[in-house]
Design a protein around this motif. Sequence first.
Motif, PDB file in Angstrom:
ATOM      1  N   GLU A  16       0.830  -1.211   0.000  1.00 41.22           N
ATOM      2  CA  GLU A  16       0.000   0.000   0.000  1.00 41.22           C
ATOM      3  C   GLU A  16       0.863   1.259   0.000  1.00 41.22           C
ATOM      4  O   GLU A  16       0.552   2.238  -0.665  1.00 41.22           O
ATOM      5  CB  GLU A  16      -0.924  -0.002   1.219  1.00 41.22           C
ATOM      6  CG  GLU A  16      -1.802   1.224   1.325  1.00 41.22           C
ATOM      7  CD  GLU A  16      -2.816   1.350   0.195  1.00 41.22           C
ATOM      8  OE1 GLU A  16      -3.112   2.494  -0.203  1.00 41.22           O
ATOM      9  OE2 GLU A  16      -3.320   0.319  -0.302  1.00 41.22           O
ATOM     10  N   LEU A  17       1.960   1.209   0.726  1.00 37.36           N
ATOM     11  CA  LEU A  17       2.861   2.366   0.817  1.00 37.36           C
ATOM     12  C   LEU A  17       3.889   2.383  -0.304  1.00 37.36           C
ATOM     13  O   LEU A  17       4.698   3.306  -0.386  1.00 37.36           O
ATOM     14  CB  LEU A  17       3.577   2.372   2.174  1.00 37.36           C
ATOM     15  CG  LEU A  17       2.668   2.481   3.392  1.00 37.36           C
ATOM     16  CD1 LEU A  17       3.493   2.353   4.672  1.00 37.36           C
ATOM     17  CD2 LEU A  17       1.888   3.773   3.380  1.00 37.36           C
ATOM     18  N   GLN A  18       3.855   1.366  -1.169  1.00 43.38           N
ATOM     19  CA  GLN A  18       4.783   1.224  -2.287  1.00 43.38           C
ATOM     20  C   GLN A  18       6.234   1.220  -1.803  1.00 43.38           C
ATOM     21  O   GLN A  18       7.098   1.906  -2.348  1.00 43.38           O
ATOM     22  CB  GLN A  18       4.546   2.321  -3.325  1.00 43.38           C
ATOM     23  CG  GLN A  18       3.157   2.274  -3.906  1.00 43.38           C
ATOM     24  CD  GLN A  18       2.868   3.407  -4.862  1.00 43.38           C
ATOM     25  OE1 GLN A  18       3.622   4.357  -4.972  1.00 43.38           O
ATOM     26  NE2 GLN A  18       1.763   3.299  -5.561  1.00 43.38           N
ATOM     27  N   LEU A  19       6.495   0.402  -0.785  1.00 41.38           N
ATOM     28  CA  LEU A  19       7.836   0.263  -0.227  1.00 41.38           C
ATOM     29  C   LEU A  19       8.427  -1.066  -0.656  1.00 41.38           C
ATOM     30  O   LEU A  19       7.724  -2.072  -0.709  1.00 41.38           O
ATOM     31  CB  LEU A  19       7.794   0.329   1.297  1.00 41.38           C
ATOM     32  CG  LEU A  19       7.252   1.627   1.910  1.00 41.38           C
ATOM     33  CD1 LEU A  19       7.136   1.480   3.420  1.00 41.38           C
ATOM     34  CD2 LEU A  19       8.141   2.797   1.556  1.00 41.38           C
ATOM     35  N   VAL A  20       9.712  -1.069  -0.948  1.00 35.33           N
ATOM     36  CA  VAL A  20      10.419  -2.282  -1.338  1.00 35.33           C
ATOM     37  C   VAL A  20      11.609  -2.450  -0.403  1.00 35.33           C
ATOM     38  O   VAL A  20      12.268  -1.472  -0.045  1.00 35.33           O
ATOM     39  CB  VAL A  20      10.908  -2.186  -2.804  1.00 35.33           C
ATOM     40  CG1 VAL A  20      11.681  -3.425  -3.208  1.00 35.33           C
ATOM     41  CG2 VAL A  20       9.745  -1.949  -3.746  1.00 35.33           C
ATOM     42  N   GLY A  21      11.873  -3.668   0.000  1.00 40.21           N
ATOM     43  CA  GLY A  21      13.019  -3.930   0.867  1.00 40.21           C
ATOM     44  C   GLY A  21      12.587  -4.183   2.296  1.00 40.21           C
ATOM     45  O   GLY A  21      11.408  -4.304   2.597  1.00 40.21           O
ATOM     46  N   ASP A  22      13.595  -4.274   3.155  1.00 43.71           N
ATOM     47  CA  ASP A  22      13.344  -4.538   4.568  1.00 43.71           C
ATOM     48  C   ASP A  22      13.226  -3.236   5.343  1.00 43.71           C
ATOM     49  O   ASP A  22      14.002  -2.301   5.114  1.00 43.71           O
ATOM     50  CB  ASP A  22      14.483  -5.380   5.157  1.00 43.71           C
ATOM     51  CG  ASP A  22      14.547  -6.771   4.546  1.00 43.71           C
ATOM     52  OD1 ASP A  22      13.470  -7.269   4.146  1.00 43.71           O
ATOM     53  OD2 ASP A  22      15.643  -7.338   4.461  1.00 43.71           O
ATOM     54  N   TYR A  23      12.254  -3.188   6.251  1.00 48.75           N
ATOM     55  CA  TYR A  23      12.018  -2.015   7.087  1.00 48.75           C
ATOM     56  C   TYR A  23      11.789  -2.463   8.519  1.00 48.75           C
ATOM     57  O   TYR A  23      11.127  -3.471   8.756  1.00 48.75           O
ATOM     58  CB  TYR A  23      10.781  -1.234   6.609  1.00 48.75           C
ATOM     59  CG  TYR A  23      10.989  -0.510   5.303  1.00 48.75           C
ATOM     60  CD1 TYR A  23      11.352   0.827   5.289  1.00 48.75           C
ATOM     61  CD2 TYR A  23      10.826  -1.175   4.089  1.00 48.75           C
ATOM     62  CE1 TYR A  23      11.551   1.496   4.087  1.00 48.75           C
ATOM     63  CE2 TYR A  23      11.029  -0.516   2.891  1.00 48.75           C
ATOM     64  CZ  TYR A  23      11.386   0.811   2.894  1.00 48.75           C
ATOM     65  OH  TYR A  23      11.588   1.476   1.712  1.00 48.75           O
ATOM     66  N   GLU A  24      12.311  -1.700   9.448  1.00 47.82           N
ATOM     67  CA  GLU A  24      12.023  -1.915  10.858  1.00 47.82           C
ATOM     68  C   GLU A  24      10.582  -1.457  11.115  1.00 47.82           C
ATOM     69  O   GLU A  24      10.039  -0.634  10.363  1.00 47.82           O
ATOM     70  CB  GLU A  24      12.989  -1.117  11.740  1.00 47.82           C
ATOM     71  CG  GLU A  24      14.425  -1.569  11.648  1.00 47.82           C
ATOM     72  CD  GLU A  24      14.644  -2.941  12.266  1.00 47.82           C
ATOM     73  OE1 GLU A  24      13.998  -3.242  13.295  1.00 47.82           O
ATOM     74  OE2 GLU A  24      15.458  -3.701  11.708  1.00 47.82           O
TER      75      GLU A  24
END
Length: 123
Positions: A16-24
């Motif tokens: 939904e936030l269009q984020l790719v990769g690892d996030y805390e």
Amino acid sequence: MKNNVNKSVIQELKEELQLVGDYEDDELLRQLRLAIKQSHPDNFKDKTVKEESFERFKKLIDQRQRFTSYLEQKTLNLPLTELANPKFEIIKTENEIISMQLELYKEREKRSSLEYNNENIYF
């Protein structure tokens, strides 16, 4: 199975936030807060855009509630020393505030609609 549910909540949020990769978790929450703030219907004047932003706003609020539930579940597995972390209480309180803002917006929209209808009544 439980781990898959958690991954699903995080994956849906990232999509939904269009984020790719690892996030805390903190970074995901920060990105979610920003998206909620940007999509708040009061930021827009055009009625169509306002309605579209309201739909996204509601969806983000729902995802925030699910993410908060995920974080609360995660705290159940933490050692007692980490449960004293005020971060989790802050997240819960912020979620409650945003939910109240959503209710306030809905009430404003109802009132605005009622006022418009009353102006168009002829005797």
